[in-house]
Write a protein that holds these residues in place. Structure first.
Motif, PDB file in Angstrom:
ATOM      1  N   UNK A  12       0.838  -1.198   0.000  1.00  0.00           N
ATOM      2  CA  UNK A  12       0.000   0.000   0.000  1.00  0.00           C
ATOM      3  C   UNK A  12       0.871   1.244   0.000  1.00  0.00           C
ATOM      4  N   UNK A  13       0.501   2.231  -0.824  1.00  0.00           N
ATOM      5  CA  UNK A  13       1.165   3.534  -0.856  1.00  0.00           C
ATOM      6  C   UNK A  13       0.169   4.612  -0.442  1.00  0.00           C
ATOM      7  N   UNK A  14       0.659   5.547   0.352  1.00  0.00           N
ATOM      8  CA  UNK A  14      -0.133   6.724   0.708  1.00  0.00           C
ATOM      9  C   UNK A  14       0.362   7.891  -0.136  1.00  0.00           C
ATOM     10  N   UNK A  15      -0.454   8.309  -1.109  1.00  0.00           N
ATOM     11  CA  UNK A  15      -0.124   9.448  -1.955  1.00  0.00           C
ATOM     12  C   UNK A  15      -0.784  10.696  -1.392  1.00  0.00           C
ATOM     13  N   UNK A  16       0.008  11.723  -1.229  1.00  0.00           N
ATOM     14  CA  UNK A  16      -0.475  12.953  -0.585  1.00  0.00           C
ATOM     15  C   UNK A  16      -0.465  14.093  -1.593  1.00  0.00           C
ATOM     16  N   UNK A  17      -1.512  14.891  -1.556  1.00  0.00           N
ATOM     17  CA  UNK A  17      -1.681  16.021  -2.471  1.00  0.00           C
ATOM     18  C   UNK A  17      -2.142  17.226  -1.649  1.00  0.00           C
ATOM     19  N   UNK A  18      -1.368  18.315  -1.561  1.00  0.00           N
ATOM     20  CA  UNK A  18      -1.794  19.482  -0.774  1.00  0.00           C
ATOM     21  C   UNK A  18      -2.990  20.180  -1.431  1.00  0.00           C
ATOM     22  N   UNK A  19      -3.842  20.708  -0.604  1.00  0.00           N
ATOM     23  CA  UNK A  19      -5.027  21.420  -1.090  1.00  0.00           C
ATOM     24  C   UNK A  19      -4.698  22.909  -1.138  1.00  0.00           C
ATOM     25  N   UNK A  20      -4.853  23.467  -2.332  1.00  0.00           N
ATOM     26  CA  UNK A  20      -4.502  24.879  -2.515  1.00  0.00           C
ATOM     27  C   UNK A  20      -5.384  25.767  -1.634  1.00  0.00           C
ATOM     28  N   UNK A  21      -4.741  26.757  -1.018  1.00  0.00           N
ATOM     29  CA  UNK A  21      -5.463  27.712  -0.184  1.00  0.00           C
ATOM     30  C   UNK A  21      -5.917  27.144   1.137  1.00  0.00           C
ATOM     31  N   UNK A  22      -5.328  26.017   1.550  1.00  0.00           N
ATOM     32  CA  UNK A  22      -5.735  25.385   2.802  1.00  0.00           C
ATOM     33  C   UNK A  22      -4.508  24.844   3.503  1.00  0.00           C
ATOM     34  N   UNK A  23      -4.636  24.601   4.782  1.00  0.00           N
ATOM     35  CA  UNK A  23      -3.559  24.008   5.574  1.00  0.00           C
ATOM     36  C   UNK A  23      -3.670  22.484   5.650  1.00  0.00           C
ATOM     37  N   UNK A  24      -4.541  21.945   4.803  1.00  0.00           N
ATOM     38  CA  UNK A  24      -4.781  20.496   4.826  1.00  0.00           C
ATOM     39  C   UNK A  24      -4.228  19.840   3.561  1.00  0.00           C
ATOM     40  N   UNK A  25      -4.026  18.550   3.650  1.00  0.00           N
ATOM     41  CA  UNK A  25      -3.615  17.739   2.513  1.00  0.00           C
ATOM     42  C   UNK A  25      -4.625  16.609   2.319  1.00  0.00           C
ATOM     43  N   UNK A  38      -4.504   9.793  -0.884  1.00  0.00           N
ATOM     44  CA  UNK A  38      -5.085   8.713  -1.682  1.00  0.00           C
ATOM     45  C   UNK A  38      -4.404   7.410  -1.305  1.00  0.00           C
ATOM     46  N   UNK A  39      -5.162   6.331  -1.367  1.00  0.00           N
ATOM     47  CA  UNK A  39      -4.631   5.008  -1.049  1.00  0.00           C
ATOM     48  C   UNK A  39      -4.499   4.200  -2.335  1.00  0.00           C
ATOM     49  N   UNK A  40      -3.290   3.655  -2.569  1.00  0.00           N
ATOM     50  CA  UNK A  40      -2.998   2.890  -3.780  1.00  0.00           C
ATOM     51  C   UNK A  40      -2.472   1.521  -3.376  1.00  0.00           C
ATOM     52  N   UNK A  41      -3.016   0.468  -4.019  1.00  0.00           N
ATOM     53  CA  UNK A  41      -2.569  -0.896  -3.755  1.00  0.00           C
ATOM     54  C   UNK A  41      -1.767  -1.418  -4.943  1.00  0.00           C
ATOM     55  N   UNK A  42      -0.742  -2.212  -4.606  1.00  0.00           N
ATOM     56  CA  UNK A  42       0.044  -2.918  -5.630  1.00  0.00           C
ATOM     57  C   UNK A  42       0.121  -4.386  -5.250  1.00  0.00           C
ATOM     58  N   UNK A  43      -0.060  -5.282  -6.239  1.00  0.00           N
ATOM     59  CA  UNK A  43       0.003  -6.721  -6.008  1.00  0.00           C
ATOM     60  C   UNK A  43       1.257  -7.279  -6.677  1.00  0.00           C
ATOM     61  N   UNK A  44       2.136  -7.882  -5.877  1.00  0.00           N
ATOM     62  CA  UNK A  44       3.386  -8.422  -6.414  1.00  0.00           C
ATOM     63  C   UNK A  44       3.168  -9.648  -7.286  1.00  0.00           C
ATOM     64  N   UNK A  45       2.008 -10.273  -7.160  1.00  0.00           N
ATOM     65  CA  UNK A  45       1.722 -11.460  -7.971  1.00  0.00           C
ATOM     66  C   UNK A  45       1.158 -11.073  -9.339  1.00  0.00           C
ATOM     67  N   UNK A  46       0.128 -10.231  -9.335  1.00  0.00           N
ATOM     68  CA  UNK A  46      -0.492  -9.824 -10.599  1.00  0.00           C
ATOM     69  C   UNK A  46       0.209  -8.633 -11.237  1.00  0.00           C
ATOM     70  N   UNK A  47       1.094  -7.952 -10.490  1.00  0.00           N
ATOM     71  CA  UNK A  47       1.839  -6.783 -10.971  1.00  0.00           C
ATOM     72  C   UNK A  47       0.858  -5.711 -11.446  1.00  0.00           C
ATOM     73  N   UNK A  48      -0.152  -5.445 -10.632  1.00  0.00           N
ATOM     74  CA  UNK A  48      -1.158  -4.453 -10.986  1.00  0.00           C
ATOM     75  C   UNK A  48      -1.264  -3.399  -9.894  1.00  0.00           C
ATOM     76  N   UNK A  49      -1.513  -2.150 -10.343  1.00  0.00           N
ATOM     77  CA  UNK A  49      -1.756  -1.029  -9.449  1.00  0.00           C
ATOM     78  C   UNK A  49      -3.245  -0.710  -9.454  1.00  0.00           C
ATOM     79  N   UNK A  50      -3.796  -0.395  -8.274  1.00  0.00           N
ATOM     80  CA  UNK A  50      -5.208  -0.047  -8.170  1.00  0.00           C
ATOM     81  C   UNK A  50      -5.382   1.122  -7.214  1.00  0.00           C
ATOM     82  N   UNK A  51      -6.069   2.140  -7.688  1.00  0.00           N
ATOM     83  CA  UNK A  51      -6.422   3.283  -6.845  1.00  0.00           C
ATOM     84  C   UNK A  51      -7.682   2.939  -6.068  1.00  0.00           C
ATOM     85  N   UNK A  52      -7.617   3.017  -4.750  1.00  0.00           N
ATOM     86  CA  UNK A  52      -8.740   2.616  -3.910  1.00  0.00           C
ATOM     87  C   UNK A  52      -9.742   3.762  -3.722  1.00  0.00           C
TER      88      UNK A  52
END
Length: 791
Positions: free
Chosen positions: A244-257, A260-274
């Motif tokens: 699992x990867x945690x992708x972070x994107x800052x929100x313009x004009x805000x103090x928050x980010x 996104x949660x992304x999964x990768x499978x080492x068997x199927x070699x596929x990426x999926x955005x959750x």
């Protein structure tokens, strides 16, 4: 100094030389040995007459200790002594071979089981044991290895966590240098930067998995936002092949980010955005930990709050303190979160820097304050022991001190005054194994039972996560007695895919293989409920240790290590211009079977998983000689086999696949049977039927009755038998009459023999004449002359 005169003795006769002393000592030792031997013989005879025999039996596990003795444990039974008949075990236990004195057993049901060997002349009570087999509350063991760092006052400590039922001999001996790996090699370390992710493997091998630009393109995120995304964290999921990867994107004009949660499978070699998004302050660093479950269940935390997501994002929110606050520091004297710990069963502990600990559990959305156990000034971390229980490790003053922490006892004491109770009395299931392998013909059946007070409406939930490659059937039984309800759920998982005569065999196989995680849990839950989070991994596909062998073919030491022989060109496929010289390697192919030249041969195959026998193979298979000998045939014709169309043969398959090697021209991917008018074409059904199975009685015969050496390879071609390509190799040595020689040579030899015989006849004739002349003709003439002279 005085000495004895030579040849004299005092008191008793003493040897007077080294040789004499040695002879005397030797005779004494022989007499002593004979006396001791005779005493043993007499003692053994007396015991035999009394009907006494020394015998015992014991049991052991794969490990040196008995710390894990449950329904997953392989129990080795060992009997020492005479008069053994077989092992007597209950029906809920399975034994590999009950007639062997040393065998293995697995009991799949928790409880006390009576085990005993049947022995001639012994009563059942004399040999029986009552073994308590527990439910698998723990599956793993661990040990550590330490080594000093040169010129530094520190040590390297490597911790090994292993499953004793699937461990290598080195891991069982606690001296492994690398982990045991079955099939796919999975990564061990995840490293990441803000723009790249690396995976580490055994032997300190690191490879870049992906960079951020490639990931954004694969996930089809907005290209203009590429420079705004960063990889915040990487971690493993509950799926052994999941990352699992945690992708972070800052929100313009805000103090928050936004995360996104992304999964990768080492068997199927596929990426999926959750389908999951989380907003958090930009100045906070996030950590994540996945629970051991089928559906994605995880917690994400910063220094003050813990966010939970249960049942594949359907139940989300912040953990709340008993006063209803998201900020857990207000409940811990303003101390920040130091560590979050979760065991195999869904019990969680949030440890603060001042050593205050808060408890939570899977499906539970609030925390409970545990009693103080460690002084707030001590440096501690939480580890896990082999039973899945937490350990508190004190790291003060450069030393590590480990002590057990009674989590559940402390929990019950801490929440004793709360008005809470578990909605069920008992939750049990037959899911004990950590992982299960399924092939094409396999079925997986398991059950669960939940007992609860009437009107509570509790039931069992089966959650399946992974590709939709398994069908299922369910059966529910329900009964009520004295205000107590019992619900039994039985689930059977299976596949019903027909691979025969398909044009996309390999693709269809790939689509129906994969990893599925199954979890059983009750529909209602509370903190005081006993551990009930039960999950297994189901691996659908080819088990790398599955193989076939020829029944009765042993790879043992032979009379000769290796040998050379020559195959005459007229016995080879393709009419080669010269004979073929073969070097036979016994270590590679094993010892040859010896068969008389007129004897027929019907191969019987057996299926094994590693060294464990599975079954006798009943599927169709083909056989060929790897050096392309063709001087053998089959006893069954296409007509006698029941074909309505011409069956496939080696000749026809080689003609259709000219560009492929012989071991690839025919297999389950292109096998077509001959028993239907809708497939195939009419032809000569008197040809040999070149497909063998256990029931068609098709046997191999030798075309030319002479000695020869054959190295055969067998392949199962039934497309519905296994995901594995099952082959095996064996050798046969034909003995009998020597091979036929060249007919011209035979003619010359015969002519030579005739000439020799003719010469011998002539010589004998002339010799006869000489003898006749000397002893018969000449004496008769002389006698006549004498008579004339007398007259």
């Amino acid at each position: 100094m005085s000495s004895w005169p030579r040849g004299r003795s005092v008191g008793r006769s003493l040897p007077t030389s080294d040789a004499a002393r040695k002879r005397s000592r030797g005779r004494y030792n022989i007499r002593l040995f004979l006396a001791m031997f005779w005493k043993k013989v007499v003692a053994a005879g007396v015991l035999l007459l009394l009907g006494y025999s020394s015998a015992l039996w014991r049991y052991r596990t794969n490990t040196k200790t008995y710390s894990i003795f449950n329904t997953r444990t392989t129990i080795h039974l060992e009997y020492e002594g005479p008069d053994f008949i077989e092992w007597d075990i209950p029906g809920v236990c399975s034994v590999k071979n009950r007639t062997l004195q040393n065998t293995i057993m697995i009991c799949s049901v928790q409880g006390v089981h009576t085990i005993r060997p049947k022995v001639y002349g012994k009563t059942a009570e004399a040999e029986e044991r009552f073994l308590y087999v527990d439910r698998p509350s723990e599956c793993f063991l661990w040990y550590y290895q330490s080594s000093r760092v040169d010129n530094k006052p520190i040590q390297n400590i490597v911790m090994w966590i292993y499953d004793p039922e699937n461990a290598s001999p080195e891991e069982l001996a606690n001296n492994a240098s690398q982990p045991s790996i079955e099939g796919l090699e999975l990564s061990e370390i995840i490293l990441w930067t803000k723009k790249e992710v690396f995976l580490g493997y055994a032997g300190l091998r690191f490879f870049k998995l992906i960079c951020l630009e490639e990931l954004v393109e694969i996930l089809k995120l907005h290209e203009e936002d590429i420079n705004k995304f960063t990889i915040h964290r990487a971690t493993y999921t509950s799926d052994p092949t999941g990352i699992a990867l945690l992708l972070v994107h800052p929100i313009m004009g805000s103090q928050s980010s936004m995360m996104h949660l992304v999964f990768y499978n080492e068997n199927t070699i596929k990426w999926e955005l959750q389908d999951f998004v989380l907003y958090f302050p930009q100045d906070q660093k996030l950590n994540a930990l996945f629970l051991y479950s089928a559906l994605p269940n995880f917690v994400i935390w910063d220094t003050k709050t813990v966010y939970y997501s249960y049942h594949k994002y359907s139940k989300n929110g912040y953990m709340l303190s008993p006063l209803g606050y998201q900020d857990l520091t207000s409940f811990a004297n303003n101390s920040y979160i130091h560590q979050v710990f979760i065991d195999y069963f869904g019990n969680g502990v949030i440890k603060m820097y001042n050593n205050i600990m808060l408890y939570f559990k899977i499906d539970v959305t609030d925390v409970s304050l545990l009693h103080k156990w460690v002084n707030e000034n001590e440096n501690t971390v939480i580890l896990i022991n082999t039973n899945g229980e937490p350990l508190l490790t004190n790291l003060n003053y450069g030393f590590a001190k480990v002590s057990e922490y009674p989590l559940m006892l402390e929990l019950y004491s801490s929440i004793y005054t709360e008005v809470t109770s578990c909605p069920y009395l008992l939750f049990e299931s037959s899911i004990y194994l950590n992982d299960i392998r399924m092939d094409k013909r396999d079925e997986l059946t398991f059950w669960s039972q939940i007992v609860y007070p009437e009107n509570y409406g509790v039931y069992s939930i089966v959650e399946i996560n992974g590709p939709e490659i398994l069908k299922q059937e369910r059966n529910v039984d329900y009964e009520t007695a004295l205000g107590i309800c019992t619900k039994n759920l039985t689930v059977t998982l299976y596949q019903r895919v027909d691979y025969e005569a398909v044009n996309n065999y390999s693709q269809l196989q790939d689509e129906n293989m994969g990893h599925v995680m199954i979890q059983l849990r009750p529909s209602q839950f509370a903190k005081t409920c006993p551990s009930s989070n039960q999950a297994i991994h189901v691996l659908v596909g080819c088990y790398t240790k599955r193989h076939i062998v020829l029944k009765g073919y042993e790879n043992k030491k032979c009379r000769h290590e290796n040998l050379k022989y020559e195959i005459e060109k007229q016995y080879l496929r393709g009419n080669p211009p010269e004979n073929k010289l073969i070097n036979y390697n016994v270590s590679e192919y094993g010892c040859p079977l010896h068969i008389y030249m007129t004897e027929k041969f019907h191969p019987v195959l057996q299926l094994y998983d590693d060294d464990e026998f599975v079954e006798d193979v009943t599927a169709n298979f083909i056989i060929w000689e790897i050096h392309e000998r063709i001087d053998f045939s089959y006893t069954v014709t296409m007509h006698s086999a029941g074909c309505v169309n011409e069956a496939q043969t080696w000749k026809s398959m080689i003609k259709e696949n000219k560009d492929l090697p012989i071991d690839k021209v025919w297999g389950p991917e292109n096998y077509r049977h001959c028993f239907s008018f809708s497939s195939g074409k009419p032809g000569d059904l008197s040809q040999p039927y070149e497909i063998i199975n256990s029931s068609n009685k098709n046997e191999i015969i030798w075309k030319t009755h002479h000695i020869g050496f054959y190295v055969f390879r067998v392949k199962i071609i039934d497309p519905n038998y296994s995901f594995c390509e099952l082959t095996t190799t064996f050798a046969i040595e034909i003995f009998g009459i020597l091979p036929r020689t060249d007919p011209i040579m035979v003619l010359f030899i015969l002519l030579g023999l005739i000439i020799i015989i003719f010469i011998c006849l002539l010589i004998s004739y002339f010799q006869y004449l000489r003898i006749f002349r000397k002893f018969i003709y000449e004496p008769s003439v002389k006698s006549k002359n004498k008579k004339k002279q007398r007259q």
